[in-house]
Write a protein that holds these residues in place. Structure first.
Motif, PDB file in Angstrom:
ATOM      1  N   ARG A 108       0.832  -1.203   0.000  1.00  0.00           N
ATOM      2  CA  ARG A 108       0.000   0.000   0.000  1.00  0.00           C
ATOM      3  C   ARG A 108       0.871   1.260   0.000  1.00  0.00           C
ATOM      4  O   ARG A 108       2.042   1.226   0.343  1.00  0.00           O
ATOM      5  N   LEU A 109       0.279   2.363  -0.396  1.00  0.00           N
ATOM      6  CA  LEU A 109       0.998   3.620  -0.559  1.00  0.00           C
ATOM      7  C   LEU A 109       1.720   4.043   0.713  1.00  0.00           C
ATOM      8  O   LEU A 109       2.892   4.424   0.681  1.00  0.00           O
ATOM      9  N   GLY A 110       1.045   3.985   1.850  1.00  0.00           N
ATOM     10  CA  GLY A 110       1.673   4.398   3.108  1.00  0.00           C
ATOM     11  C   GLY A 110       2.920   3.589   3.418  1.00  0.00           C
ATOM     12  O   GLY A 110       3.946   4.140   3.841  1.00  0.00           O
ATOM     13  N   ALA A 111       2.855   2.299   3.203  1.00  0.00           N
ATOM     14  CA  ALA A 111       4.019   1.433   3.453  1.00  0.00           C
ATOM     15  C   ALA A 111       5.149   1.753   2.488  1.00  0.00           C
ATOM     16  O   ALA A 111       6.326   1.755   2.871  1.00  0.00           O
ATOM     17  N   ARG A 112       4.812   2.045   1.224  1.00  0.00           N
ATOM     18  CA  ARG A 112       5.850   2.405   0.247  1.00  0.00           C
ATOM     19  C   ARG A 112       6.514   3.726   0.623  1.00  0.00           C
ATOM     20  O   ARG A 112       7.731   3.875   0.522  1.00  0.00           O
ATOM     21  N   LEU A 113       5.716   4.708   1.077  1.00  0.00           N
ATOM     22  CA  LEU A 113       6.280   5.989   1.493  1.00  0.00           C
ATOM     23  C   LEU A 113       7.166   5.828   2.721  1.00  0.00           C
ATOM     24  O   LEU A 113       8.241   6.422   2.805  1.00  0.00           O
ATOM     25  N   LEU A 114       6.719   5.021   3.671  1.00  0.00           N
ATOM     26  CA  LEU A 114       7.506   4.773   4.868  1.00  0.00           C
ATOM     27  C   LEU A 114       8.856   4.163   4.515  1.00  0.00           C
ATOM     28  O   LEU A 114       9.892   4.578   5.014  1.00  0.00           O
ATOM     29  N   THR A 115       8.846   3.208   3.601  1.00  0.00           N
ATOM     30  CA  THR A 115      10.092   2.571   3.168  1.00  0.00           C
ATOM     31  C   THR A 115      10.989   3.558   2.446  1.00  0.00           C
ATOM     32  O   THR A 115      12.191   3.617   2.692  1.00  0.00           O
ATOM     33  N   ARG A 116      10.421   4.345   1.571  1.00  0.00           N
ATOM     34  CA  ARG A 116      11.218   5.279   0.777  1.00  0.00           C
ATOM     35  C   ARG A 116      11.894   6.337   1.642  1.00  0.00           C
ATOM     36  O   ARG A 116      13.036   6.713   1.405  1.00  0.00           O
TER      37      ARG A 116
END
Length: 115
Positions: free
Chosen positions: A82-90
């Motif tokens: 999900r978008l939130g998880a991708r942003l957190l990782t980035r």
């Protein structure tokens, strides 16, 4: 001619040349191993449009087809994360350790550029 004519002469230099080539360019083969794809029965109109598109993008037709195929499979990758998880990782590890408060119920104000 002794040694089988020209074939004998070529065979005698083949091994040293192959060894020199392999020694100097041993890494090139690893990068150059690429798959090939043959498309049969391609409509002439499609081929013409591909050439035109490649020309517009400043690429060869072959390069254009590689781009199109690459884009097509990138769009098909699963979107499990999900978008939130991708942003957190980035943005992990850049110093934003605190949560950012959500503004709820407050009216957004336009930016003012007056001094």
């Amino acid at each position: 001619m002794a040694g089988g004519g020209w074939g004998g002469a070529l065979v005698s230099i083949e091994a040293p040349l192959k060894a020199a080539f392999t020694e100097r360019y041993h890494d090139i083969g690893k990068e150059a191993e690429m798959a090939q794809l043959v498309v049969r029965n391609l409509d002439e109109g499609v081929k013409r449009l591909l050439k035109q598109r490649a020309h517009r993008h400043g690429r060869s037709t072959e390069q254009e087809v590689r781009e199109i195929l690459g884009d097509a499979v990138r769009d098909e990758r699963p979107q499990d994360v999900r978008l939130g998880a991708r942003l957190l990782t980035r943005f992990a590890g850049i110093g934003l350790d605190d949560d950012i408060e959500e503004l709820r119920g407050d009216m957004a104000q336009p930016a003012s550029f007056d001094p």
